[in-house]
Structures are given as structure tokens and as C-alpha cells.
Design an enzyme around this catalytic site. Structure first.
Site, PDB file in Angstrom:
ATOM      1  N   ILE A   1       0.887  -1.157   0.000  1.00 39.33           N
ATOM      2  CA  ILE A   1       0.000   0.000   0.000  1.00 39.33           C
ATOM      3  C   ILE A   1       0.927   1.210   0.000  1.00 39.33           C
ATOM      4  O   ILE A   1       1.822   1.318   0.840  1.00 39.33           O
ATOM      5  CB  ILE A   1      -0.965  -0.003   1.212  1.00 39.33           C
ATOM      6  CG1 ILE A   1      -1.848   1.254   1.215  1.00 39.33           C
ATOM      7  CG2 ILE A   1      -0.228  -0.163   2.526  1.00 39.33           C
ATOM      8  CD1 ILE A   1      -2.940   1.227   2.289  1.00 39.33           C
ATOM      9  N   SER A   2       0.755   2.092  -0.968  1.00 39.07           N
ATOM     10  CA  SER A   2       1.669   3.221  -1.130  1.00 39.07           C
ATOM     11  C   SER A   2       1.603   4.161   0.064  1.00 39.07           C
ATOM     12  O   SER A   2       0.603   4.232   0.771  1.00 39.07           O
ATOM     13  CB  SER A   2       1.326   4.006  -2.400  1.00 39.07           C
ATOM     14  OG  SER A   2       1.523   3.220  -3.541  1.00 39.07           O
TER      15      SER A   2
END
Length: 219
Positions: free
Chosen positions: A65-66
Site C-alpha cells: 500500500i503506497s
């Protein structure tokens, strides 16, 4: 429910939003959307307690997840309007799509990992987000049956903007994606589709997983 995020407290949320602003996320609509979408719902297991830090975190299938500031900068650069139909390539945790859904008319999000697509779809239903359509598909090919799109956001790095995706962008549309020939040297770019050709703009260095063709085996 044990292990389910109850949302950040006021102080944590204030720090979260301050970190976004200090890293260049200044668009009011984007900040409002990111304030409303609880990142803690998209981070599982031992990393849940770090959900509100400006860090990329591992998720299932070897993906990430960025970090929130990168999500914010990509969303801001996409310049989404309430009438837009958006394609996201790389659903991952679903966090980016949930933010886009607060800004766009409809979001189509695809992932090559069936496990990730199913989990994201279930979470969108749980959160009551009605305008996201989640599919397992080869994102490098886009979604020709639903094209054209006003906006396209790619959350995996390609060597060059994929021609299939460029073809699915409306004239006047915008695509945001990381490009680079390795996982250490990548640049986030914005592509404007003009009536005749394309205009390219570099935004910042980034690091994303590679954009792969085909579907992954279901785990």
C-alpha cells in the site's frame, strides 16, 4: 471487532494531514477525501498500528500500500472532477480507489491478483462505497469494453506508458503512472492526451512494483 481500525484519533489525524500538506498535497478536495478514508481499514495484521504514518506498507501477494503522501500527490496530479470516469490499474489494498471514489463519478479498478480484487471488493461493500467496480484483469491491457476514460491512474511501473492504456484515454484526459526500467529508478509522470498526440510532464521520483502482464494464480 478485534483488529479492525476504529479510525485515527483527532491528534493522529491532524499529524496525518500535516504530513500530507508538508509533502506537497495541498488540493482541498484531495485532502478532504483522504481525511474521510480511514487508511487503517486497508492495512492488516502487524502493520495496522503504522497505518497513519507516511510509509508504504506490505499487503498480501507481495504487494504494497503506497505511502499516503504519494497517494495524495498522484490523486492531486490526476485532477479528478465529479463527472469523471476513472480507471485504476492495480487495486492493491483498495485505498487509492476509495479516495478516487470520493472525487469521481465512477471508478473501475483492476488487479491481476484475484485475492486482492476480492478483498478490496468486500471492503468497498463493507464501507458502503457504491461507485467502484472491481475486477480481476490484466491491467496492462486496461478495460477496452469500458473505454474511453477521463482519467487513468497506474499504480505499477512500466518502462513506457502502455499504448493500450493511452488508447483508452479520452482526448483531454489525463493519465498518471510511474515509468522506469528498474525498481530503483522510476519517475512519476503525467500524460495529457491532446487532439493530436500527447504531452508528458515529470512529477517526482518514486518506487513502485513493476507492471506485469497476465493474471496471477489465485492464492
Amino acid at each position: 471487532m478485534t483488529g479492525q481500525s476504529q479510525g485515527p484519533g483527532p491528534e493522529v489525524l491532524m499529524q496525518f494531514l500535516f504530513a500530507l500538506r508538508s509533502r506537497g498535497v495541498t488540493d482541498k478536495a484531495v485532502l478532504t477525501a483522504m481525511e474521510a478514508v480511514d487508511r487503517g481499514r486497508f492495512v492488516k495484521g502487524i502493520f495496522a498500528e503504522r497505518a497513519y504514518e507516511d510509509l508504504p506498507l506490505p499487503i498480501a501477494c507481495g504487494q504494497t500500500i503506497s505511502q499516503p503522501s504519494v497517494v495524495g500527490l498522484m490523486t492531486q496530479a490526476l485532477q479528478v472532477t465529479p463527472r469523471d470516469k476513472v480507471l485504476e490499474v492495480g487495486t492493491g489494498s483498495g485505498y487509492q480507489a476509495a479516495i478516487l471514489a470520493r472525487l469521481a463519478r465512477r471508478v473501475y479498478t483492476v488487479d491481476r491478483f484475484p485475492q486482492l480484487a476480492r478483498a478490496a471488493q468486500a471492503l468497498f461493500a463493507e464501507l458502503g462505497v457504491p461507485n467502484i467496480i472491481t475486477m480481476t484483469a490484466d491491467g496492462s491491457c486496461g478495460l477496452p469494453d469500458q473505454a474511453p476514460f477521463d482519467r487513468i491512474l497506474v499504480t505499477a511501473a512500466a518502462e513506457d506508458p502502455p499504448p493500450q492504456l493511452l488508447a483508452q484515454l479520452k482526448p483531454g484526459g489525463i493519465m498518471i503512472l510511474p515509468v522506469g526500467q528498474s525498481d530503483t529508478v522510476q519517475t512519476l509522470i503525467r500524460v495529457h492526451k491532446l487532439d493530436h498526440g500527447y504531452e508528458y510532464e515529470e512529477i517526482r521520483p518514486v518506487r513502485f512494483v513493476p507492471l506485469l502482464e497476465g493474471l496471477a494464480k489465485d492464492g
